[in-house]
Design an enzyme around this catalytic site. Structure first.
Site, mmCIF file in Angstrom:
data_model
loop_
_atom_site.group_PDB
_atom_site.id
_atom_site.type_symbol
_atom_site.label_atom_id
_atom_site.label_comp_id
_atom_site.label_asym_id
_atom_site.label_seq_id
_atom_site.Cartn_x
_atom_site.Cartn_y
_atom_site.Cartn_z
ATOM 1 N N ASN A 9 0.866 -1.190 0.000
ATOM 2 C CA ASN A 9 0.000 0.000 0.000
ATOM 3 C C ASN A 9 0.900 1.237 0.000
ATOM 4 O O ASN A 9 1.490 1.566 1.024
ATOM 5 C CB ASN A 9 -0.886 -0.037 1.264
ATOM 6 C CG ASN A 9 -1.662 1.255 1.461
ATOM 7 O OD1 ASN A 9 -1.816 2.045 0.529
ATOM 8 N ND2 ASN A 9 -2.144 1.465 2.682
ATOM 9 N N LYS A 11 0.029 4.230 -0.159
ATOM 10 C CA LYS A 11 -0.645 5.406 0.430
ATOM 11 C C LYS A 11 -0.517 6.583 -0.547
ATOM 12 O O LYS A 11 -0.473 6.365 -1.753
ATOM 13 C CB LYS A 11 -0.074 5.726 1.806
ATOM 14 C CG LYS A 11 0.007 4.498 2.710
ATOM 15 C CD LYS A 11 0.255 4.852 4.132
ATOM 16 C CE LYS A 11 0.529 3.594 4.916
ATOM 17 N NZ LYS A 11 0.327 3.776 6.334
ATOM 18 N N HIS A 95 -9.370 1.055 5.635
ATOM 19 C CA HIS A 95 -8.035 1.255 6.220
ATOM 20 C C HIS A 95 -8.166 2.219 7.399
ATOM 21 O O HIS A 95 -8.984 3.150 7.362
ATOM 22 C CB HIS A 95 -7.095 1.817 5.148
ATOM 23 C CG HIS A 95 -5.660 1.836 5.582
ATOM 24 N ND1 HIS A 95 -5.170 2.791 6.447
ATOM 25 C CD2 HIS A 95 -4.620 1.007 5.306
ATOM 26 C CE1 HIS A 95 -3.880 2.547 6.667
ATOM 27 N NE2 HIS A 95 -3.529 1.461 5.992
ATOM 28 N N GLU A 97 -6.534 4.676 8.311
ATOM 29 C CA GLU A 97 -6.387 6.104 7.961
ATOM 30 C C GLU A 97 -7.687 6.643 7.380
ATOM 31 O O GLU A 97 -8.039 7.806 7.604
ATOM 32 C CB GLU A 97 -5.204 6.279 6.991
ATOM 33 C CG GLU A 97 -3.882 6.091 7.716
ATOM 34 C CD GLU A 97 -2.737 5.591 6.853
ATOM 35 O OE1 GLU A 97 -2.821 5.644 5.620
ATOM 36 O OE2 GLU A 97 -1.729 5.137 7.449
ATOM 37 N N GLU A 167 -4.731 -4.981 11.109
ATOM 38 C CA GLU A 167 -3.715 -3.932 11.220
ATOM 39 C C GLU A 167 -3.929 -3.163 12.515
ATOM 40 O O GLU A 167 -4.729 -2.207 12.547
ATOM 41 C CB GLU A 167 -3.829 -2.963 10.040
ATOM 42 C CG GLU A 167 -3.651 -3.599 8.692
ATOM 43 C CD GLU A 167 -3.191 -2.571 7.673
ATOM 44 O OE1 GLU A 167 -2.083 -2.723 7.160
ATOM 45 O OE2 GLU A 167 -3.920 -1.610 7.419
ATOM 46 N N GLY A 173 2.822 2.424 10.653
ATOM 47 C CA GLY A 173 3.741 3.532 10.424
ATOM 48 C C GLY A 173 4.512 3.970 11.658
ATOM 49 O O GLY A 173 5.141 5.023 11.675
ATOM 50 N N SER A 211 3.909 -1.998 10.289
ATOM 51 C CA SER A 211 5.376 -1.974 10.387
ATOM 52 C C SER A 211 6.029 -3.319 10.054
ATOM 53 O O SER A 211 7.003 -3.709 10.694
ATOM 54 C CB SER A 211 5.805 -1.471 11.776
ATOM 55 O OG SER A 211 5.356 -0.137 11.967
HETATM 56 C C1 PEP Z 1 -0.537 0.204 6.090
HETATM 57 O O1 PEP Z 1 -0.623 1.374 5.772
HETATM 58 O O2 PEP Z 1 -1.435 -0.580 5.747
HETATM 59 C C2 PEP Z 1 0.632 -0.222 6.863
HETATM 60 C C3 PEP Z 1 0.619 -1.414 7.379
HETATM 61 O O3 PEP Z 1 1.650 0.680 6.994
HETATM 62 P P1 PEP Z 1 3.126 0.384 7.617
HETATM 63 O O4 PEP Z 1 3.602 -0.899 7.014
HETATM 64 O O5 PEP Z 1 3.941 1.567 7.178
HETATM 65 O O6 PEP Z 1 2.962 0.299 9.077
#
Ligand code: PEP
Length: 252
Positions: A9, A11, A95, A97, A167, A173, A211
């Site tokens: 992803n 983003k 998601h 976000e 997640e 992040g 992460s």
């Molecule tokens: C995500 O945005 O779905 C995500 C898991 O981000 P990151 O790997 O940067 O934590």
């Protein structure tokens, strides 16, 4: 047999140059990425045609968000049908976000899931608890409610087009990852929730996101209920992403 998937992803990151370079390097290694895992690139929507052109059928492509509506006077929205028309296979829905920054409720998420499945694409429902919810011992309950509400109207054969991505919000992040044990425990709980909805729980891919990096992917992907990853930051670095795609245990 459920699918192994690694989805990147991007983003709101990237450029035409990045597409050429990053997708080019990933495709150069496509033959040596884990043969059993599907590799998906989820760029910002305007770059989808370019990614597709560069990937030349070697990678699957997804979109980060679609509208809850089918078509019409919804300025700025992109429909699931349009994503399908562009050749996408996967759609991220809910998601964290989108939930946090754009106020997407479970009801909106459920409508988007409906649109995605009607269009024949695969919906990747993202779920996860905040740190406060985890500290209060509510993580499983929160995640269960997101799944039950988000997937409430999924029926019969549509389940084959559903993927769940766990997640934890506190891991996205931040550089903090759930331990493989904690992630496995939640993935097993998610499968129980799906079972309770009469879904073919053993057939549904449940990805971990938060992460994930080259150095923690193998431990996570070795767990029996973790079927791959949804990768944010590390999907923008070719070496990291390629290593993550190769992190499944042999014979998985
Ligand atoms: C995500 O945005 O779905 C995500 C898991 O981000 P990151 O790997 O940067 O934590």
């Amino acid at each position: 047999m459920r699918r192994k998937i690694v989805a990147g992803n991007w983003k709101m990151n990237g450029s035409k140059d990045l597409v050429q370079q990053l997708v080019g390097v990933i495709c150069d290694h496509a033959g040596s990425l884990d043969a059993g895992a599907e590799v998906v690139i989820i760029p910002p929507a305007p770059y989808i045609p370019l990614v597709q052109q560069r990937a030349d059928g070697k990678l699957a492509i997804g979109v980060q968000n679609v509208s809850q509506w089918q078509s019409g006077a919804y300025t700025g929205e992109v429909s699931a049908e349009m994503a399908r028309d562009l050749g996408c296979w996967y759609v991220l829905v809910g998601h964290s976000e989108r939930r946090q920054l754009f106020g997407e409720s479970d009801e909106v998420v459920a409508r988007k899931i409906g649109r995605v499945l009607e269009s024949g694409l695969t919906a990747v429902l993202c779920v996860g608890e905040t740190l406060d919810q985890r500290d209060a011992g509510e993580a499983e309950q929160v995640v269960a409610a997101q799944i039950q509400k988000g997937l409430a109207s999924v029926t019969g054969e549509q389940w084959s087009k559903v993927v769940v991505a766990y997640e934890p919000v506190w891991a996205i992040g931040t550089g903090k990852t759930a331990t493989a044990d904690d992630a496995q425990a939640m993935h097993a709980a998610i499968r129980k929730v799906l079972e309770g909805m009469n879904a073919p729980a053993e057939e549904i891919s449940v990805l971990y996101g938060g992460s994930v990096k080259a150095d923690n992917a193998a431990a996570l992907f070795s767990e029996p209920d973790i079927d791959g990853g949804l990768i944010g930051g590390a999907s923008l670095k070719a070496d990291e992403f390629i290593s993550i795609c190769r992190a499944f245990p042999a014979g998985a």
